[in-house]
Motif scaffolding. Sequence first.
Motif, short mmCIF file in Angstrom:
data_model
loop_
_atom_site.label_atom_id
_atom_site.label_comp_id
_atom_site.label_asym_id
_atom_site.label_seq_id
_atom_site.Cartn_x
_atom_site.Cartn_y
_atom_site.Cartn_z
N ALA A 135 0.83 -1.20 0.00
CA ALA A 135 0.00 0.00 0.00
C ALA A 135 0.86 1.24 0.00
N ALA A 136 0.22 2.38 -0.28
CA ALA A 136 0.88 3.68 -0.22
C ALA A 136 -0.15 4.71 0.21
N ALA A 137 0.32 5.81 0.78
CA ALA A 137 -0.58 6.86 1.27
C ALA A 137 0.04 8.23 1.05
N VAL A 138 -0.82 9.23 0.93
CA VAL A 138 -0.41 10.63 0.86
C VAL A 138 -1.14 11.37 1.98
N LEU A 166 -7.73 -4.02 -5.99
CA LEU A 166 -7.36 -2.65 -5.63
C LEU A 166 -8.35 -2.12 -4.62
N LEU A 167 -7.84 -1.50 -3.55
CA LEU A 167 -8.67 -0.87 -2.54
C LEU A 167 -8.25 0.58 -2.42
N THR A 168 -9.21 1.49 -2.45
CA THR A 168 -8.89 2.90 -2.26
C THR A 168 -10.10 3.65 -1.72
N PRO A 221 -6.04 13.67 2.57
CA PRO A 221 -5.29 12.43 2.65
C PRO A 221 -5.84 11.35 1.71
N LEU A 222 -4.94 10.60 1.10
CA LEU A 222 -5.31 9.53 0.19
C LEU A 222 -4.57 8.26 0.57
N VAL A 223 -5.14 7.12 0.22
CA VAL A 223 -4.50 5.85 0.49
C VAL A 223 -5.01 4.82 -0.51
N ALA A 224 -4.17 3.87 -0.85
CA ALA A 224 -4.57 2.78 -1.74
C ALA A 224 -3.76 1.54 -1.39
N ALA A 225 -4.36 0.38 -1.60
CA ALA A 225 -3.68 -0.90 -1.43
C ALA A 225 -3.93 -1.75 -2.66
#
Length: 463
Positions: free
Chosen positions: A110-113, A271-273, A319-323
């Motif tokens: 995952a990654a996040a902003v 994909l999850l977001t 804020p954003l996030v995705a896996a």
Amino acid sequence: MNFSILDSEESKNIAVVHKTNQGYSGKDLWKLKQERPELFGVAAAQNGKPAPPGFEQLREMPGWMYHRDKALYFQRESGLLYCRDPATNELYELHQGEDYGSTLTVRGDAAAVAAKGQASRNVIINDLHRAAASMKLDFSHHDSPAAMFAVYDAASNSEHTEAAAKGLHMQLLPRLAAFRGRWQNDRLQGALSEAIEHLRQELGETGGIPLAVALLLGGRLTMAATGGAVCMIFGQVGQSDGNVDNLEVVGADSEATTHCAVLEDSHLGALLTVQGVRSSGLSANRMRALARAHTMADRPRAGCVSLLEEAQKAGGAPPLVAAAVRFSWSKGSQPKKPKTDTTKVRCRHLLLRHVGCQAPLGDRRKKPTRSAGEAELEMLRILPQIAHGGAGAFTAKCKEVSECDTAMKSGDLAGDLGWLDKDVAKNRKVPAPVVRAAFLLAVGQVSDLVSSERGIHLILRTA
């Protein structure tokens, strides 16, 4: 199910056992068990199959035995094990989980902003059997591989995001462990919905907790989403929305939307977001394409960084996030060969430092000013230049941009980490995340983006 008291014949047998044992040693009792096993109802009960060790005859349930420590029932006639449902008091057959590891392996990242004062979260549990064991829960009735991937949106209420990320699996795993029979799809969806709802109540959240979660148990993926978050499966390039291999679960305001999918080899990843990415204007097809491009090369984190970068360019606000999750399928019945079965590998790496990383003792280099996110984006641009260029391209780029101590090595050894031991503790100068990532690679393969206390890495396995 009705049960009667022991009949007179069984009562006589029990009396014979007690009478025969009077005045005799344990050795003689052992002989009696060999000669008249039907008197003991264990090894070779009348009209029944041998019971596993530790089971005792139930006088109130003829033909049944019970293991107190394991809370299991054994039916002599069928030779099957049963559990009792505390809610209904009914017996149901114990299920032994199946291992799909010979045909399906998974890996997610995952990654996040983050935004000022707000940070969305992600939780990735690659082995739920191990997680359940740490909670002293029996998880043997669930299939393998077993994993959970989740993202938690902090945009609407960041106060509860951290608690939700820590609490959902704590709610879910006991529910999955409580019923030890064969789980149907609707039961899996119900357990996931109940865990989310109970977490919401526990946190006192009235409007719901925006999240997306994917629960993998063997060949099934159970998805749930709330608060505009989304969980989607993707297949091959060119497949359209609505295709069976492009399933999509979008969360409502508070109540969880759920779906359980039986995976096939045409399902390549998930994909999850969160709502912030969806509201940027990116279509579902575009989100899948961005994730797929890197995930199919076993670089799910790079796929998430790519997606979040484009979402911001399109107007998505942090804020954003995705896996992202990669499903790897093996044809046939033969187990999939591991990428490495050795205890040592040799690797080179590229390193970009950022403001949050630690510098080695005695390092007098200028402190970096880039953020971790900026370092990831720089690595994302470097990745295509070295992904297929082999050791030569990797070494040249290492000499050009890498901020590691090994970048100054002479000749083609720039970035060389030497031989790494599978025992992380034996590699004192190499961060543990780098070692673990190295052992996932085949020779000649470039890794995903790897984060450690030293910064952001790319790794090439050379031997």
